[in-house]
Write an enzyme that holds these catalytic residues in place. Structure first.
Site, mmCIF file in Angstrom:
data_model
loop_
_atom_site.group_PDB
_atom_site.id
_atom_site.type_symbol
_atom_site.label_atom_id
_atom_site.label_comp_id
_atom_site.label_asym_id
_atom_site.label_seq_id
_atom_site.Cartn_x
_atom_site.Cartn_y
_atom_site.Cartn_z
ATOM 1 N N ASN A 64 37.094 35.439 32.908
ATOM 2 C CA ASN A 64 38.234 36.251 32.457
ATOM 3 C C ASN A 64 39.196 36.562 33.599
ATOM 4 O OD1 ASN A 64 36.600 38.033 33.785
ATOM 5 N ND2 ASN A 64 36.144 39.298 32.003
ATOM 6 N N HIS A 79 39.149 41.033 37.908
ATOM 7 C CA HIS A 79 38.402 42.291 37.806
ATOM 8 C C HIS A 79 39.372 43.417 38.119
ATOM 9 C CE1 HIS A 79 35.641 45.575 38.644
ATOM 10 N NE2 HIS A 79 36.383 45.807 39.719
ATOM 11 N N GLU A 136 34.456 50.865 44.968
ATOM 12 C CA GLU A 136 34.810 49.467 45.247
ATOM 13 C C GLU A 136 35.737 49.353 46.460
ATOM 14 O OE1 GLU A 136 34.392 48.085 40.568
ATOM 15 O OE2 GLU A 136 36.371 48.204 41.458
ATOM 16 N N TYR A 190 28.469 44.759 40.928
ATOM 17 C CA TYR A 190 28.166 45.023 39.514
ATOM 18 C C TYR A 190 26.863 45.783 39.343
ATOM 19 C CZ TYR A 190 31.863 41.932 37.876
ATOM 20 O OH TYR A 190 33.077 41.363 37.607
HETATM 21 P P1 GDP Z 1 35.166 44.299 32.891
HETATM 22 O O1 GDP Z 1 35.171 45.617 33.589
HETATM 23 O O2 GDP Z 1 36.188 44.243 31.777
HETATM 24 O O3 GDP Z 1 35.316 43.126 33.818
HETATM 25 O O4 GDP Z 1 33.770 44.141 32.121
HETATM 26 P P2 GDP Z 1 32.280 44.608 32.518
HETATM 27 O O5 GDP Z 1 32.284 45.493 33.717
HETATM 28 O O6 GDP Z 1 31.670 45.130 31.271
HETATM 29 O O7 GDP Z 1 31.569 43.216 32.844
HETATM 30 C C1 GDP Z 1 31.759 42.595 34.078
HETATM 31 C C2 GDP Z 1 31.908 41.095 33.900
HETATM 32 O O8 GDP Z 1 30.724 40.548 33.306
HETATM 33 C C3 GDP Z 1 33.015 40.680 32.933
HETATM 34 O O9 GDP Z 1 34.300 40.695 33.521
HETATM 35 C C4 GDP Z 1 32.582 39.289 32.529
HETATM 36 O O10 GDP Z 1 32.900 38.314 33.508
HETATM 37 C C5 GDP Z 1 31.046 39.444 32.478
HETATM 38 N N1 GDP Z 1 30.593 39.780 31.115
HETATM 39 C C6 GDP Z 1 30.738 40.975 30.497
HETATM 40 N N2 GDP Z 1 30.212 40.957 29.269
HETATM 41 C C7 GDP Z 1 29.697 39.719 29.092
HETATM 42 C C8 GDP Z 1 29.021 39.078 27.998
HETATM 43 O O11 GDP Z 1 28.811 39.650 26.935
HETATM 44 N N3 GDP Z 1 28.638 37.789 28.172
HETATM 45 C C9 GDP Z 1 28.896 37.105 29.335
HETATM 46 N N4 GDP Z 1 28.476 35.822 29.403
HETATM 47 N N5 GDP Z 1 29.534 37.675 30.378
HETATM 48 C C10 GDP Z 1 29.943 38.957 30.259
HETATM 49 MG MG MG Z 2 33.767 46.643 34.708
#
Ligand code: GDP
Ligand code: MG
Length: 188
Positions: free
Chosen positions: A156, A159, A170, A49
């Protein structure tokens, strides 16, 4: 052909949803090119990440947007934090989340557009906003306000690479070349 990296995160593994998740990609007509169950260390989770500034910025923006759309003041919870700092906070929680148990790491392949198709099957980041029919919408309940208050990642389940470039990065991060199947599956 296009490939995407998909992880069943520890909550998906613990809840017994591996079969359900894999079956959705198979039924869509995608092909599994690699699959392994691993319990990763913090260093791999950190590399997964937040490789670019944009990711951190986006996290902050998405949080602010959700709070405002739901009549909450993001500044009450986050004070003077910048979007980037909010991203850093979430990255730390993500490292804890991804290392709390084993993960099923996979590569799925399909025609051009596969990265986007897989994101559609997976659904939006926040399960509370994810429509039914998507993996996150059908099996998740978490929302950013609750999980931010509990200082943990949104659970959720899964990934999936966000872009073709992310998928390529990745793929290298998670797999050795000899772990990836490359021959045609077609019966002769
Ligand atoms: P993804 O690509 O849809 O998985 O989302 P992102 O890359 O933006 O974020 C990675 C992961 O960080 C997400 O799958 C969530 O597990 C976590 N995450 C993202 N946004 C939030 C948030 O606003 N609050 C919290 N607590 N976790 C978040
Ligand atoms: Mg993402």
């Amino acid at each position: 052909m296009e490939q995407s990296v998909v992880l069943v995160k520890p909550d998906g593994v613990v809840r017994g949803l591996i079969g359900e998740i894999v079956s959705r990609f198979e039924k869509a007509g995608l092909r599994p090119m690699a699959m392994k169950m691993i319990w990763i260390d913090e260093s791999l989770a950190f590399k997964h990440y937040g490789v670019d500034d944009e990711w951190f910025e986006n996290i902050g923006q998405k949080i602010r947007q959700f709070y405002e759309e739901h009549g909450m003041d993001p500044n009450e919870e986050f004070g003077k934090m910048t979007n980037h700092q909010m991203g850093e906070m979430v990255q730390k929680w993500n490292v804890a989340y991804l290392t709390e148990g084993p993960v099923l790491a996979m590569i799925w392949e399909g025609p051009a557009g596969t990265v986007e198709i897989i994101r559609k099957i997976v659904g939006p980041t926040y399960p509370i906003s994810a429509p039914p029919g998507t993996i996150r919408g059908d099996f998740g309940l978490d929302s950013p306000d609750i999980t931010n208050a509990e200082k943990r990642s949104i659970h959720n389940l899964i990934h999936a690479s966000g872009t073709v470039e992310e998928a390529a990065r990745e793929r290298q991060l998670w797999f050795k070349e000899n772990e990836i199947y490359s021959k045609e599956f077609e019966k002769k």
